[in-house]
Design a protein around this motif. Structure first.
Motif, short mmCIF file in Angstrom:
data_model
loop_
_atom_site.label_atom_id
_atom_site.label_comp_id
_atom_site.label_asym_id
_atom_site.label_seq_id
_atom_site.Cartn_x
_atom_site.Cartn_y
_atom_site.Cartn_z
N SER A 143 0.84 -1.20 0.00
CA SER A 143 0.00 0.00 0.00
C SER A 143 0.87 1.26 0.00
N GLY A 144 0.22 2.41 -0.11
CA GLY A 144 0.93 3.67 -0.23
C GLY A 144 1.80 4.01 0.96
N SER A 145 1.50 3.47 2.13
CA SER A 145 2.29 3.80 3.32
C SER A 145 3.62 3.07 3.38
N HIS B 244 -0.15 -7.03 -1.42
CA HIS B 244 -1.54 -6.60 -1.24
C HIS B 244 -1.59 -5.13 -0.88
N ASP B 245 -2.70 -4.51 -1.23
CA ASP B 245 -3.15 -3.25 -0.62
C ASP B 245 -4.50 -3.59 -0.03
N GLY C 223 -1.04 2.54 -4.67
CA GLY C 223 -1.51 3.74 -3.97
C GLY C 223 -2.76 3.50 -3.16
N GLY C 224 -3.16 2.26 -3.04
CA GLY C 224 -4.41 1.96 -2.37
C GLY C 224 -4.30 1.88 -0.86
N GLY C 225 -5.41 1.48 -0.24
CA GLY C 225 -5.43 1.31 1.21
C GLY C 225 -4.90 -0.06 1.59
N ALA D 18 -7.06 -1.97 7.84
CA ALA D 18 -8.36 -1.31 7.81
C ALA D 18 -9.24 -1.79 8.95
N GLY D 19 -9.78 -0.86 9.72
CA GLY D 19 -10.79 -1.13 10.73
C GLY D 19 -10.48 -2.30 11.63
N SER D 20 -11.42 -3.25 11.71
CA SER D 20 -11.27 -4.43 12.55
C SER D 20 -10.90 -5.67 11.72
#
Length: 461
Positions: free
Chosen positions: A275-277, A311-312, A329-331, A366-368
């Motif tokens: 992912s982007g981070s 993966h993103d 660039g995704g989450g 992401a989230g939980s």
């Protein structure tokens, strides 16, 4: 020490005292190696040597321009001392020591104190071993004579008895054949009633009177107080054996033991957050952890296969060349990677393959997704070892919770490892944390089994 000894010593320095493995893994150039060849820098040691100067000196001890006078400085020769120019930009000379993955694994075991012993799983061949198995049928040439004799002798000992002792029972007052038979059986004597009847008839014929009139003992108790029964083994030692009553059912034939040759094989699925981070520094830390572990496992197992997943929010499989460099660039949704891992591992049955799942990222998810999806997926995927490597240079971000949640869920399970890498100096510690977890466990309990205690409230170990 002469020149020859010096040369040998410097050769040892070049070959045996190569750059420290930990330093190479943490800070060296890993790109110069490939999956089957590890190239480790070795500093060049200049050997002392004599050189012949072909310049015309003009005479013994005479420099150019004639013999200098006392107090006169000697002109420097070309090449002596520093010359004008920019400082050098090239690094010190070095060569490479090349080792195969098996040697790398041995060196890393010694360097880090690891002790991983792979287990063979997939049966690749069945061969005949030693003739240690036996069966009731077989070629006459394979008859196990020793076993045949032992079985016949065992029966002989089981049916043999002290005939004189039993015969004395016929001299007990008022005792008939049935009384003697019952007494003998109570004493554990393996005699038949027919034998006692024949013995009684023989005594009557010899004495010329019925056996009942041959009173010698008031009772069987009186007989036992005076007469000791001699065990068959004592009599055999004293008198030997004339024969052993062999039977066909005593025959045993030797057969070769069937030995299964098992291949020590492994499949490793490497997973990375793209992912982007995941900036360049984080990706480099992942490479420094995963690449040496790939070499290590290649060296430890007879056959090793590697699959690479990035993966993103979605996951896809890539080749090794793309794995460490790709960035989207995704989450982030880590469970997407484990869903793909589960599909890939269907090609490698756990009953036949050792399986490792190594994932890495910056712990952002992401989230939980971690608690609701990733952890249940890890529990359902049978593997020798699951590992997660958190790469967070400068410390974890506030929303980087994945590593902590995995660690909380699996605790000290011996098939799940969590490691954190903030800079290159943490790399070897992370490798040790992961590989020593597998070495300490039995290598066969899947994470799903190990984690049952988390949901059942018991101790997973």
């Amino acid at each position: 020490m002469g020149l020859t000894e010096d040369r040998e010593r410097f050769r040892e320095v070049g070959e045996e005292r190569r750059e420290d493995l930990s330093e190479f893994i943490s800070h060296g150039d890993l790109g110069g190696s490939d999956p089957d060849r590890v190239r480790i820098p070795v500093k060049i040691v200049d050997l002392p040597q004599f050189e012949y100067d072909q310049r015309e000196a003009g005479g013994v001890g005479q420099g150019q321009g004639g013999q200098p006078q006392p107090g006169q400085p000697v002109d420097p020769q070309p090449g002596d001392g520093d010359e004008e120019g920019d400082p050098g930009e090239e690094g010190g000379e070095h060569e490479y020591y090349e080792m195969d993955p098996a040697e790398f694994a041995r060196e890393l075991d010694e360097e880090l104190g690891l002790d991983l012993e792979p287990k063979g799983k997939r049966v690749v061949e069945e061969v005949e071993g030693d003739f240690t198995d036996t069966a009731r049928a077989g070629p006459r040439g394979t008859l196990d004579v020793d076993e045949f004799f032992k079985r016949g002798l065992k029966r002989h000992l089981a049916t043999d008895f002290d005939e004189a002792y039993v015969r004395e029972g016929l001299f007990v007052a008022d005792a008939d054949v049935d009384d003697v038979f019952a007494w003998a059986r109570d004493q554990g004597v393996p005699v038949s009633r027919a034998w006692i009847a024949d013995a009684a008839a023989t005594l009557s014929e010899e004495r010329g009177e019925p056996v009942a009139s041959l009173d010698r003992w008031e009772s069987f108790d009186a007989l036992d107080e005076e007469i000791d029964r001699e065990p068959a083994t004592h009599r055999i030692r004293r008198e030997g054996l004339d024969s052993v009553p062999f039977r066909r059912e005593d025959e045993r034939f030797r057969h070769p033991e069937v030995v299964e040759k098992r291949e020590r094989n492994v499949v490793v699925v490497n997973v990375r957050d793209a992912s982007g981070s995941m900036r360049e520094t984080k990706r480099e830390l992942v490479e420094r952890v995963f690449t040496p572990m790939d070499w290590y496992l290649t060296g430890k197992y007879d056959a090793a296969e590697f699959r690479y997943v990035v993966h993103d929010a979605e996951a896809w499989e890539v080749d090794r060349e793309e794995f460490f460099g790709i960035q989207s660039g995704g989450g982030t949704r880590i469970s997407s990677a484990y869903e793909l891992v589960a599909e890939i591992l269907e090609e490698y049955p756990y009953s036949e393959w050792n399986r490792y799942v190594f994932a890495a990222g910056d712990s952002e998810n992401a989230g939980s997704d971690t608690t609701e999806s990733v952890i249940p997926l890890m529990e359902s995927i049978d593997a020798n070892l699951h590992a997660y490597v958190e790469t967070q240079p400068g410390g974890a971000a506030p929303n980087a919770r994945h590593a902590d949640e995995v660690e909380t869920a699996f605790g000290d399970a011996d098939d799940v490892a969590v490691a954190r890498v903030a800079d290159p100096d943490d790399v070897t510690d992370a490798i040790y944390e992961i590989l020593s977890t597998e070495a300490e466990g039995d290598g066969n309990a899947p994470a799903g089994e190990a984690a049952k205690g988390r949901t059942d409230g018991g101790d997973r170990r």
